[in-house]
Design an enzyme around this catalytic site. Structure first.
Site, short mmCIF file in Angstrom:
data_model
loop_
_atom_site.label_atom_id
_atom_site.label_comp_id
_atom_site.label_asym_id
_atom_site.label_seq_id
_atom_site.Cartn_x
_atom_site.Cartn_y
_atom_site.Cartn_z
N SER A 60 0.82 -1.21 0.00
CA SER A 60 0.00 0.00 0.00
C SER A 60 0.86 1.26 0.00
O SER A 60 1.99 1.27 0.47
CB SER A 60 -0.91 0.00 1.22
OG SER A 60 -1.55 -1.24 1.37
N1 SAH Z 1 -0.32 -4.55 4.17
C1 SAH Z 1 0.41 -4.96 2.98
C2 SAH Z 1 -0.34 -4.71 1.69
C3 SAH Z 1 -1.42 -5.70 1.52
S1 SAH Z 1 -2.06 -5.89 -0.10
C4 SAH Z 1 1.78 -4.35 2.95
O1 SAH Z 1 2.11 -3.53 3.81
O2 SAH Z 1 2.57 -4.74 2.06
C5 SAH Z 1 -3.44 -6.89 0.33
C6 SAH Z 1 -3.13 -8.30 0.72
O3 SAH Z 1 -4.33 -8.90 1.17
C7 SAH Z 1 -2.63 -9.18 -0.43
O4 SAH Z 1 -1.39 -9.72 -0.10
C8 SAH Z 1 -3.70 -10.26 -0.56
O5 SAH Z 1 -3.18 -11.53 -0.90
C9 SAH Z 1 -4.28 -10.26 0.84
N2 SAH Z 1 -5.62 -10.82 0.99
C10 SAH Z 1 -6.71 -10.70 0.18
N3 SAH Z 1 -7.76 -11.35 0.70
C11 SAH Z 1 -7.34 -11.89 1.89
C12 SAH Z 1 -7.96 -12.68 2.91
N4 SAH Z 1 -9.23 -13.07 2.85
N5 SAH Z 1 -7.22 -13.04 3.97
C13 SAH Z 1 -5.92 -12.67 4.09
N6 SAH Z 1 -5.29 -11.94 3.16
C14 SAH Z 1 -5.98 -11.55 2.07
#
Ligand code: SAH
Length: 216
Positions: A60
């Site tokens: 993000s």
């Molecule tokens: N916080 C992260 C960015 C996350 S991007 C950082 O600092 O890099 C969003 C993430 O959510 C992705 O890796 C995706 O695989 C995950 N995601 C999507 N649906 C999900 C779920 N139901 N449970 C856990 N992770 C999930």
């Protein structure tokens, strides 16, 4: 590249954009974002935008991370749940601010990616779990704060139920591609308060209380 200088500039920019939670600013001044981006994007580590990760996901934008974490009014004694570990960057920022972080990721490749980096940097208060985060992580509930880093159609009931007294939750809610940040909090007298913050674009939250894998 002088990453320390770039990190200082990123924090100065966050202040200018109105972020004033000193714990969040200080944590983001400390965490080496360059350790969480892929090598081929290293030169953009401190660019104020989202960056690509393996498995078609993104880290993000720094401003959005700062905004979400500020909305949670984090305190040092907090037990915090993050859904969507991705690179592990936001978990690391949380790890500097609060006592304990649990973070759930559905993609195994990213669990490994984040875990490797968090271990190398020496974090001992962050547990990375593989699973469907729309169901939360009941084993370590209740949480003082929950941050969801992927966009869903509604706030999952399971997550709301894992909030402790006065617990706060922030999550992008909306359509598959466009959302608004929603802040929800548990009221002492029962029930939940809710407030809509700014428009955002997150990758989809995929799981039993999120979007179907096939919705794309
Ligand atoms: N916080 C992260 C960015 C996350 S991007 C950082 O600092 O890099 C969003 C993430 O959510 C992705 O890796 C995706 O695989 C995950 N995601 C999507 N649906 C999900 C779920 N139901 N449970 C856990 N992770 C999930």
């Amino acid at each position: 590249m002088d990453f320390d200088q770039l990190r200082a500039e990123m924090v100065a920019d966050l202040r200018e954009r109105g972020i004033d939670d000193t714990a969040v600013l200080q944590a983001m001044r400390t965490v080496p974002r360059e350790a969480f981006v892929q090598d081929e994007h290293l030169e953009y580590a401190y660019y104020n935008g989202a960056l690509p990760l393996p498995a078609n996901q993104t880290i993000s934008q720094p401003y959005v991370v700062a905004l979400m974490l500020s909305a949670l009014k984090l305190q040092p004694q907090f037990n915090v749940l993050e859904i969507g570990t991705g690179s592990g960057y936001a978990a690391a920022v949380l790890g500097h601010i609060v006592r304990q972080v649990h973070t759930v990721e559905r993609q195994e490749a990213l669990v490994d990616y984040a875990q490797t980096r968090l271990q190398q940097l020496g974090y001992t208060n962050i547990c990375v779990h593989l699973g469907d985060g729309t169901l939360g992580w009941p084993e370590a509930a209740p949480y003082d704060a929950i941050v969801v880093a992927a966009g869903g159609p509604t706030v999952p009931i399971s997550l709301r139920n894992q909030l402790g007294e006065n617990g706060r939750l922030v999550m992008p809610v909306g359509s598959y591609k466009k959302q608004k940040l929603q802040l929800a909090w548990r009221k002492p007298e029962g029930g939940y308060g809710q407030k809509t913050l700014t428009p955002v674009r997150f990758v989809p939250l995929i799981g039993s209380e999120g979007w179907d894998d096939a919705d794309q």
